[in-house]
Design a protein around this motif. Structure first.
Motif, PDB file in Angstrom:
ATOM      1  N   LYS A 174       0.817  -1.233   0.001  1.00 57.41           N
ATOM      2  CA  LYS A 174       0.097  -0.196  -0.107  1.00 57.41           C
ATOM      3  C   LYS A 174       0.925   1.407  -0.119  1.00 57.41           C
ATOM      4  CE  LYS A 174      -3.918  -2.522   2.164  1.00 57.41           C
ATOM      5  NZ  LYS A 174      -4.957  -1.876   1.050  1.00 57.41           N
ATOM      6  N   LEU A 175       1.954   1.166   0.847  1.00 61.39           N
ATOM      7  CA  LEU A 175       2.700   2.358   0.912  1.00 61.39           C
ATOM      8  C   LEU A 175       3.463   2.832  -0.458  1.00 61.39           C
ATOM      9  CD1 LEU A 175       4.734   1.825   4.156  1.00 61.39           C
ATOM     10  CD2 LEU A 175       3.199   3.791   3.794  1.00 61.39           C
ATOM     11  N   GLN A 176       4.010   1.321  -1.268  1.00 55.26           N
ATOM     12  CA  GLN A 176       4.507   1.214  -2.309  1.00 55.26           C
ATOM     13  C   GLN A 176       3.853   2.065  -3.522  1.00 55.26           C
ATOM     14  OE1 GLN A 176       4.988  -2.270  -4.557  1.00 55.26           O
ATOM     15  NE2 GLN A 176       6.507  -1.881  -5.524  1.00 55.26           N
ATOM     16  N   ARG A 177       2.360   1.703  -3.628  1.00 53.47           N
ATOM     17  CA  ARG A 177       1.508   2.439  -4.493  1.00 53.47           C
ATOM     18  C   ARG A 177       1.498   3.923  -4.177  1.00 53.47           C
ATOM     19  NH1 ARG A 177      -1.444  -2.680  -4.056  1.00 53.47           N
ATOM     20  NH2 ARG A 177      -2.746  -1.865  -2.070  1.00 53.47           N
ATOM     21  N   VAL A 178       1.328   4.431  -3.122  1.00 50.11           N
ATOM     22  CA  VAL A 178       1.275   5.764  -2.882  1.00 50.11           C
ATOM     23  C   VAL A 178       2.567   6.300  -3.339  1.00 50.11           C
ATOM     24  CG1 VAL A 178       1.179   7.641  -1.105  1.00 50.11           C
ATOM     25  CG2 VAL A 178      -0.489   5.572  -1.065  1.00 50.11           C
ATOM     26  N   LEU A 179       3.493   5.949  -2.771  1.00 53.36           N
ATOM     27  CA  LEU A 179       5.223   6.641  -3.251  1.00 53.36           C
ATOM     28  C   LEU A 179       5.284   6.357  -4.823  1.00 53.36           C
ATOM     29  CD1 LEU A 179       7.345   4.745  -0.569  1.00 53.36           C
ATOM     30  CD2 LEU A 179       7.006   7.226  -0.856  1.00 53.36           C
ATOM     31  N   GLN A 180       4.610   5.672  -5.629  1.00 50.21           N
ATOM     32  CA  GLN A 180       4.735   5.573  -6.792  1.00 50.21           C
ATOM     33  C   GLN A 180       4.054   6.674  -7.499  1.00 50.21           C
ATOM     34  OE1 GLN A 180       3.834   1.547  -7.719  1.00 50.21           O
ATOM     35  NE2 GLN A 180       5.864   0.785  -8.007  1.00 50.21           N
ATOM     36  N   LYS A 181       3.186   7.215  -6.932  1.00 51.17           N
ATOM     37  CA  LYS A 181       2.383   8.158  -7.434  1.00 51.17           C
ATOM     38  C   LYS A 181       3.078   9.531  -7.028  1.00 51.17           C
ATOM     39  CE  LYS A 181      -2.125   6.014  -6.930  1.00 51.17           C
ATOM     40  NZ  LYS A 181      -3.505   5.776  -6.166  1.00 51.17           N
ATOM     41  N   ILE A 182       3.822   9.787  -6.112  1.00 46.38           N
ATOM     42  CA  ILE A 182       4.340  10.937  -5.637  1.00 46.38           C
ATOM     43  C   ILE A 182       5.667  11.282  -6.013  1.00 46.38           C
ATOM     44  CG2 ILE A 182       2.584  11.440  -3.908  1.00 46.38           C
ATOM     45  CD1 ILE A 182       4.621  10.414  -1.723  1.00 46.38           C
ATOM     46  N   THR A 183       6.586  10.203  -6.391  1.00 49.45           N
ATOM     47  CA  THR A 183       8.001  10.322  -6.848  1.00 49.45           C
ATOM     48  C   THR A 183       8.284   9.526  -8.098  1.00 49.45           C
ATOM     49  OG1 THR A 183      10.244   9.851  -5.928  1.00 49.45           O
ATOM     50  CG2 THR A 183       8.628   8.336  -5.213  1.00 49.45           C
ATOM     51  N   ASP A 184       9.179   9.996  -8.727  1.00 47.49           N
ATOM     52  CA  ASP A 184       9.917   9.254  -9.822  1.00 47.49           C
ATOM     53  C   ASP A 184      10.702   8.196  -9.435  1.00 47.49           C
ATOM     54  OD1 ASP A 184       8.160  10.651 -11.528  1.00 47.49           O
ATOM     55  OD2 ASP A 184       9.880  12.351 -11.646  1.00 47.49           O
ATOM     56  N   ALA A 185      11.008   8.115  -7.981  1.00 49.16           N
ATOM     57  CA  ALA A 185      12.123   7.225  -7.605  1.00 49.16           C
ATOM     58  C   ALA A 185      11.498   5.662  -7.772  1.00 49.16           C
ATOM     59  CB  ALA A 185      12.510   7.481  -5.984  1.00 49.16           C
ATOM     60  N   ASP A 186      12.482   4.748  -7.959  1.00 48.42           N
ATOM     61  CA  ASP A 186      12.033   3.431  -8.224  1.00 48.42           C
ATOM     62  C   ASP A 186      11.950   2.823  -6.851  1.00 48.42           C
ATOM     63  OD1 ASP A 186      11.682   0.791  -9.474  1.00 48.42           O
ATOM     64  OD2 ASP A 186      13.836   0.350  -9.314  1.00 48.42           O
ATOM     65  N   ILE A 187      10.667   2.450  -6.458  1.00 50.10           N
ATOM     66  CA  ILE A 187      10.277   1.870  -5.362  1.00 50.10           C
ATOM     67  C   ILE A 187      10.329   0.270  -5.524  1.00 50.10           C
ATOM     68  CG2 ILE A 187       8.297   1.883  -3.359  1.00 50.10           C
ATOM     69  CD1 ILE A 187       9.709   4.819  -4.020  1.00 50.10           C
ATOM     70  N   VAL A 188      11.024  -0.325  -4.833  1.00 50.29           N
ATOM     71  CA  VAL A 188      11.424  -1.668  -4.997  1.00 50.29           C
ATOM     72  C   VAL A 188      10.722  -2.398  -3.663  1.00 50.29           C
ATOM     73  CG1 VAL A 188      13.088  -3.619  -5.105  1.00 50.29           C
ATOM     74  CG2 VAL A 188      13.449  -1.230  -6.074  1.00 50.29           C
ATOM     75  N   LEU A 189       9.827  -3.642  -3.923  1.00 50.35           N
ATOM     76  CA  LEU A 189       9.274  -4.171  -2.607  1.00 50.35           C
ATOM     77  C   LEU A 189      10.185  -5.386  -2.486  1.00 50.35           C
ATOM     78  CD1 LEU A 189       6.847  -4.005  -0.976  1.00 50.35           C
ATOM     79  CD2 LEU A 189       5.829  -5.497  -2.456  1.00 50.35           C
ATOM     80  N   CYS A 190      10.762  -5.590  -1.431  1.00 49.61           N
ATOM     81  CA  CYS A 190      11.295  -6.639  -0.818  1.00 49.61           C
ATOM     82  C   CYS A 190      10.503  -7.577   0.137  1.00 49.61           C
ATOM     83  CB  CYS A 190      12.702  -6.235  -0.174  1.00 49.61           C
ATOM     84  SG  CYS A 190      13.692  -7.610   0.762  1.00 49.61           S
ATOM     85  N   LYS A 191      10.353  -8.884   0.051  1.00 54.06           N
ATOM     86  CA  LYS A 191       9.542  -9.694   1.164  1.00 54.06           C
ATOM     87  C   LYS A 191      10.634 -10.110   1.905  1.00 54.06           C
ATOM     88  CE  LYS A 191       7.839 -13.833   0.035  1.00 54.06           C
ATOM     89  NZ  LYS A 191       6.894 -14.769  -0.182  1.00 54.06           N
ATOM     90  N   VAL A 192      10.220  -9.927   3.412  1.00 50.68           N
ATOM     91  CA  VAL A 192      11.138 -10.517   4.520  1.00 50.68           C
ATOM     92  C   VAL A 192      10.317 -11.894   5.064  1.00 50.68           C
ATOM     93  CG1 VAL A 192      12.306  -9.883   6.600  1.00 50.68           C
ATOM     94  CG2 VAL A 192      12.012  -8.004   4.912  1.00 50.68           C
ATOM     95  N   GLU A 193      11.162 -12.757   5.193  1.00 53.02           N
ATOM     96  CA  GLU A 193      10.432 -13.851   5.698  1.00 53.02           C
ATOM     97  C   GLU A 193      11.182 -14.463   6.853  1.00 53.02           C
ATOM     98  OE1 GLU A 193       9.090 -16.635   2.656  1.00 53.02           O
ATOM     99  OE2 GLU A 193      10.452 -16.206   1.730  1.00 53.02           O
TER     100      GLU A 193
END
Length: 165
Positions: free
Chosen positions: A47-66
């Motif tokens: 959810k944070l990634q979706r908002v960040l992708q709207k407000i910045t041109d930076a590459d927002i990379v999701l990493c799963k931590v297990e």
């Protein structure tokens, strides 16, 4: 008996506010790693990634931590990204609820084994029952609860909610 603490609309507002705080702290970055702890943390990170992708041109990379949340020491911590993919970059470890601090501290420990530009933590609910010296840099809400109470974050399409049980 469940008591709703946050409604869907309130959660959306908190997600947007946290995303802007993360953006402001990383405004010069070309990319940012959101390391979501499997389960609610990963859903919150998306959810944070979706908002960040709207407000910045930076590459927002999701990493799963297990990890095994009940015994992270024996299970170890695994990530969906190789260490080289987040080395010397800004990382935000994301979880839904900060209760004892166990999952966040083991997540922090894992990432600190690699040189990073910056490491921060984000949680939707901070319960203030820490047994480890870890804090949330970005938090949606802080709750003073008894140890017998349980916080449940329910991420449902268009019906997110946080309950106190």
């Amino acid at each position: 008996m469940q008591h709703r603490i946050l409604s869907h609309k309130e959660i959306q507002y908190k997600i947007e506010r946290i995303a802007y705080q993360i953006y402001e702290a990383n405004v010069e970055e070309e990319s940012l790693i959101l390391a979501g702890i499997e389960g609610g943390g990963l859903k919150f990170a998306r959810k944070l990634q979706r908002v960040l992708q709207k407000i910045t041109d930076a590459d927002i990379v999701l990493c799963k931590v297990e990890m095994n949340k009940k015994d992270p020491l024996s299970s170890g911590v695994k990530t969906s990204l190789d260490r080289s993919e987040y080395a010397n970059r800004s990382v935000v470890i994301v979880d839904d609820v900060l209760n004892s601090g166990t999952t966040l501290i083991y997540g922090v420990h894992h990432f600190l084994q690699t040189p990073l530009k910056q490491l921060k933590t984000a949680v939707l609910v901070n319960r203030n029952h820490k047994k480890y010296p870890v804090k949330a840099d970005y938090k949606g809400i802080s709750l003073s609860t008894s140890l017998q109470e349980h916080v449940k974050v329910d991420f449902q399409a268009k019906n997110d909610a946080v309950y106190l049980e």
